[in-house]
Write a protein that holds these residues in place. Structure first.
Motif, PDB file in Angstrom:
ATOM      1  N   GLY A   1       0.790  -1.227   0.000  1.00 53.51           N
ATOM      2  CA  GLY A   1       0.000   0.000   0.000  1.00 53.51           C
ATOM      3  C   GLY A   1       0.823   1.278   0.000  1.00 53.51           C
ATOM      4  N   GLU A   2       2.130   1.168  -0.124  1.00 52.72           N
ATOM      5  CA  GLU A   2       3.004   2.349  -0.102  1.00 52.72           C
ATOM      6  C   GLU A   2       3.728   2.486  -1.438  1.00 52.72           C
ATOM      7  OE1 GLU A   2       4.133   2.561   4.561  1.00 52.72           O
ATOM      8  OE2 GLU A   2       5.087   0.977   3.412  1.00 52.72           O
ATOM      9  N   THR A   3       4.165   3.699  -1.734  1.00 53.39           N
ATOM     10  CA  THR A   3       4.892   3.970  -2.973  1.00 53.39           C
ATOM     11  C   THR A   3       6.295   4.448  -2.658  1.00 53.39           C
ATOM     12  OG1 THR A   3       2.859   4.547  -4.156  1.00 53.39           O
ATOM     13  CG2 THR A   3       4.930   5.350  -5.097  1.00 53.39           C
ATOM     14  N   VAL A   4       7.258   3.825  -3.318  1.00 49.56           N
ATOM     15  CA  VAL A   4       8.666   4.238  -3.251  1.00 49.56           C
ATOM     16  C   VAL A   4       8.991   4.841  -4.607  1.00 49.56           C
ATOM     17  CG1 VAL A   4      11.043   3.458  -2.949  1.00 49.56           C
ATOM     18  CG2 VAL A   4       9.200   2.381  -1.628  1.00 49.56           C
ATOM     19  N   THR A   5       9.572   6.054  -4.615  1.00 51.16           N
ATOM     20  CA  THR A   5       9.796   6.794  -5.855  1.00 51.16           C
ATOM     21  C   THR A   5      11.278   7.100  -6.034  1.00 51.16           C
ATOM     22  OG1 THR A   5       7.641   7.837  -5.577  1.00 51.16           O
ATOM     23  CG2 THR A   5       9.152   8.893  -7.110  1.00 51.16           C
ATOM     24  N   LEU A   6      11.743   7.025  -7.281  1.00 49.63           N
ATOM     25  CA  LEU A   6      13.085   7.525  -7.592  1.00 49.63           C
ATOM     26  C   LEU A   6      12.995   9.042  -7.699  1.00 49.63           C
ATOM     27  CD1 LEU A   6      14.687   5.197 -10.320  1.00 49.63           C
ATOM     28  CD2 LEU A   6      15.342   5.458  -7.935  1.00 49.63           C
ATOM     29  N   GLY A   7      13.855   9.735  -6.962  1.00 46.75           N
ATOM     30  CA  GLY A   7      13.851  11.192  -6.983  1.00 46.75           C
ATOM     31  C   GLY A   7      14.667  11.758  -8.131  1.00 46.75           C
ATOM     32  N   ASN A   8      15.553  10.942  -8.680  1.00 49.94           N
ATOM     33  CA  ASN A   8      16.416  11.338  -9.793  1.00 49.94           C
ATOM     34  C   ASN A   8      17.080  10.073 -10.337  1.00 49.94           C
ATOM     35  OD1 ASN A   8      17.924  12.355  -7.007  1.00 49.94           O
ATOM     36  ND2 ASN A   8      19.192  10.983  -8.240  1.00 49.94           N
ATOM     37  N   SER A   9      17.742  10.205 -11.474  1.00 49.09           N
ATOM     38  CA  SER A   9      18.513   9.081 -12.002  1.00 49.09           C
ATOM     39  C   SER A   9      19.691   8.829 -11.065  1.00 49.09           C
ATOM     40  CB  SER A   9      19.009   9.384 -13.410  1.00 49.09           C
ATOM     41  OG  SER A   9      17.910   9.434 -14.307  1.00 49.09           O
TER      42      SER A   9
ATOM     43  N   CYS B   1      13.086   7.916 -14.473  1.00 45.74           N
ATOM     44  CA  CYS B   1      14.533   8.024 -14.227  1.00 45.74           C
ATOM     45  C   CYS B   1      15.218   6.716 -14.594  1.00 45.74           C
ATOM     46  CB  CYS B   1      14.779   8.352 -12.748  1.00 45.74           C
ATOM     47  SG  CYS B   1      14.124   9.952 -12.247  1.00 45.74           S
ATOM     48  N   SER B   2      16.539   6.686 -14.440  1.00 45.03           N
ATOM     49  CA  SER B   2      17.298   5.469 -14.730  1.00 45.03           C
ATOM     50  C   SER B   2      18.204   5.123 -13.551  1.00 45.03           C
ATOM     51  CB  SER B   2      18.130   5.639 -16.001  1.00 45.03           C
ATOM     52  OG  SER B   2      19.123   6.621 -15.803  1.00 45.03           O
ATOM     53  N   ILE B   3      18.529   3.856 -13.488  1.00 44.11           N
ATOM     54  CA  ILE B   3      19.514   3.344 -12.536  1.00 44.11           C
ATOM     55  C   ILE B   3      20.583   2.698 -13.394  1.00 44.11           C
ATOM     56  CG2 ILE B   3      19.949   1.729 -10.646  1.00 44.11           C
ATOM     57  CD1 ILE B   3      16.930   2.034  -9.946  1.00 44.11           C
ATOM     58  N   SER B   4      21.849   3.085 -13.164  1.00 47.33           N
ATOM     59  CA  SER B   4      22.898   2.612 -14.057  1.00 47.33           C
ATOM     60  C   SER B   4      24.158   2.190 -13.296  1.00 47.33           C
ATOM     61  CB  SER B   4      23.257   3.704 -15.066  1.00 47.33           C
ATOM     62  OG  SER B   4      23.730   4.862 -14.416  1.00 47.33           O
ATOM     63  N   ASN B   5      24.959   1.392 -13.988  1.00 51.65           N
ATOM     64  CA  ASN B   5      26.312   1.019 -13.590  1.00 51.65           C
ATOM     65  C   ASN B   5      26.398   0.326 -12.241  1.00 51.65           C
ATOM     66  OD1 ASN B   5      27.324   2.188 -15.991  1.00 51.65           O
ATOM     67  ND2 ASN B   5      27.206   4.194 -15.032  1.00 51.65           N
ATOM     68  N   ALA B   6      25.819  -0.877 -12.171  1.00 53.53           N
ATOM     69  CA  ALA B   6      25.882  -1.672 -10.944  1.00 53.53           C
ATOM     70  C   ALA B   6      25.897  -3.149 -11.289  1.00 53.53           C
ATOM     71  CB  ALA B   6      24.703  -1.370 -10.032  1.00 53.53           C
ATOM     72  N   THR B   7      26.322  -3.940 -10.328  1.00 49.78           N
ATOM     73  CA  THR B   7      26.217  -5.381 -10.405  1.00 49.78           C
ATOM     74  C   THR B   7      25.253  -5.816  -9.315  1.00 49.78           C
ATOM     75  OG1 THR B   7      28.488  -5.606 -11.189  1.00 49.78           O
ATOM     76  CG2 THR B   7      27.482  -7.561 -10.229  1.00 49.78           C
ATOM     77  N   VAL B   8      24.258  -6.587  -9.697  1.00 49.16           N
ATOM     78  CA  VAL B   8      23.281  -7.100  -8.737  1.00 49.16           C
ATOM     79  C   VAL B   8      23.565  -8.589  -8.592  1.00 49.16           C
ATOM     80  CG1 VAL B   8      20.841  -7.407  -8.212  1.00 49.16           C
ATOM     81  CG2 VAL B   8      21.607  -5.374  -9.458  1.00 49.16           C
ATOM     82  N   THR B   9      23.950  -8.994  -7.372  1.00 49.58           N
ATOM     83  CA  THR B   9      24.366 -10.367  -7.138  1.00 49.58           C
ATOM     84  C   THR B   9      23.548 -10.994  -6.022  1.00 49.58           C
ATOM     85  OG1 THR B   9      26.626  -9.786  -7.763  1.00 49.58           O
ATOM     86  CG2 THR B   9      26.334 -11.859  -6.605  1.00 49.58           C
TER      87      THR B   9
ATOM     88  N   VAL C   1       6.031  -2.416 -10.320  1.00 53.38           N
ATOM     89  CA  VAL C   1       7.310  -1.781 -10.622  1.00 53.38           C
ATOM     90  C   VAL C   1       7.156  -1.118 -11.976  1.00 53.38           C
ATOM     91  CG1 VAL C   1       9.761  -2.201 -11.024  1.00 53.38           C
ATOM     92  CG2 VAL C   1       8.547  -3.530  -9.286  1.00 53.38           C
ATOM     93  N   LYS C   2       7.397   0.229 -12.023  1.00 54.92           N
ATOM     94  CA  LYS C   2       7.088   0.927 -13.278  1.00 54.92           C
ATOM     95  C   LYS C   2       7.973   2.147 -13.515  1.00 54.92           C
ATOM     96  CE  LYS C   2       3.511   3.804 -11.163  1.00 54.92           C
ATOM     97  NZ  LYS C   2       2.124   4.226 -11.210  1.00 54.92           N
ATOM     98  N   ASP C   3       8.049   2.520 -14.771  1.00 56.09           N
ATOM     99  CA  ASP C   3       8.526   3.815 -15.250  1.00 56.09           C
ATOM    100  C   ASP C   3       9.977   4.149 -14.919  1.00 56.09           C
ATOM    101  OD1 ASP C   3       8.242   6.192 -16.665  1.00 56.09           O
ATOM    102  OD2 ASP C   3       7.463   7.290 -14.938  1.00 56.09           O
ATOM    103  N   PHE C   4      10.894   3.205 -15.178  1.00 52.61           N
ATOM    104  CA  PHE C   4      12.317   3.495 -15.041  1.00 52.61           C
ATOM    105  C   PHE C   4      13.087   2.572 -15.977  1.00 52.61           C
ATOM    106  CE2 PHE C   4      11.920  -0.120 -12.346  1.00 52.61           C
ATOM    107  CZ  PHE C   4      13.186  -0.679 -12.162  1.00 52.61           C
ATOM    108  N   THR C   5      14.329   2.921 -16.216  1.00 54.87           N
ATOM    109  CA  THR C   5      15.179   2.084 -17.057  1.00 54.87           C
ATOM    110  C   THR C   5      16.413   1.670 -16.275  1.00 54.87           C
ATOM    111  OG1 THR C   5      16.310   4.025 -17.966  1.00 54.87           O
ATOM    112  CG2 THR C   5      14.441   3.171 -19.215  1.00 54.87           C
TER     113      THR C   5
END
Length: 142
Positions: free
Chosen positions: A62-70, A97-105, A125-129
């Motif tokens: 019931g809660e929303t977590v938002t990206l504030g910027n790339s 926004c976008s999330i870049s340059n990481a390794t998810v392990t 999960v929506k609206d980001f790259t």
């Protein structure tokens, strides 16, 4: 002789730049955004804190977590958001926004892998790259 000096100078430049190329961001999970009630993520530490909370049992129903910027993670190593025992059941709004340059392990025994490892039936999960994200799973289960 000039050619040798030129080659030497180029090699010196490459060696001088190497630490910047191979440097990674030290990640300290930050959950202060959660404690404040403002569910906006603005840096790689916030992302790590988000994974820490979800993987620890906070499902954000019931809660929303938002990206504030790339967010450029700078080569950081992150954990998937959600695991076998804990689903994300809130809304993640990437705010274009976008999330870049990481390794998810995923280093556990779970075969779940991805930036979001486990999204429940109530999760969205929506609206980001994602750009330059490498996902790996060390599990031998499946």
């Amino acid at each position: 002789m000039k050619r040798i000096i030129s080659v030497f100078m180029v090699l010196c430049l490459i060696v001088a730049m190497a630490p910047a190329v191979f440097a990674t961001v030290e990640v300290e999970p930050d959950t202060s955004w959660y404690e404040s009630g403002n569910y906006t993520l603005t840096d790689v530490n916030d992302l790590a804190g988000f994974a820490f909370l979800v993987n620890g049992g906070e499902d954000f129903y019931g809660e929303t977590v938002t990206l504030g910027n790339s967010i450029n993670c700078g080569g950081a190593s992150l954990k998937p958001i959600g695991n076998e025992a804990n689903e994300f059941n809130g809304t993640f709004n990437g705010n274009s926004c976008s999330i870049s340059n990481a390794t998810v392990t995923n280093e556990g025994t779970s075969c779940l892998a991805g930036f979001f490892g486990n999204v429940g039936e109530n999760g969205e999960v929506k609206d980001f790259t994602l750009d330059g994200i490498t996902v790996s799973n060390s599990s031998s289960d499946g």
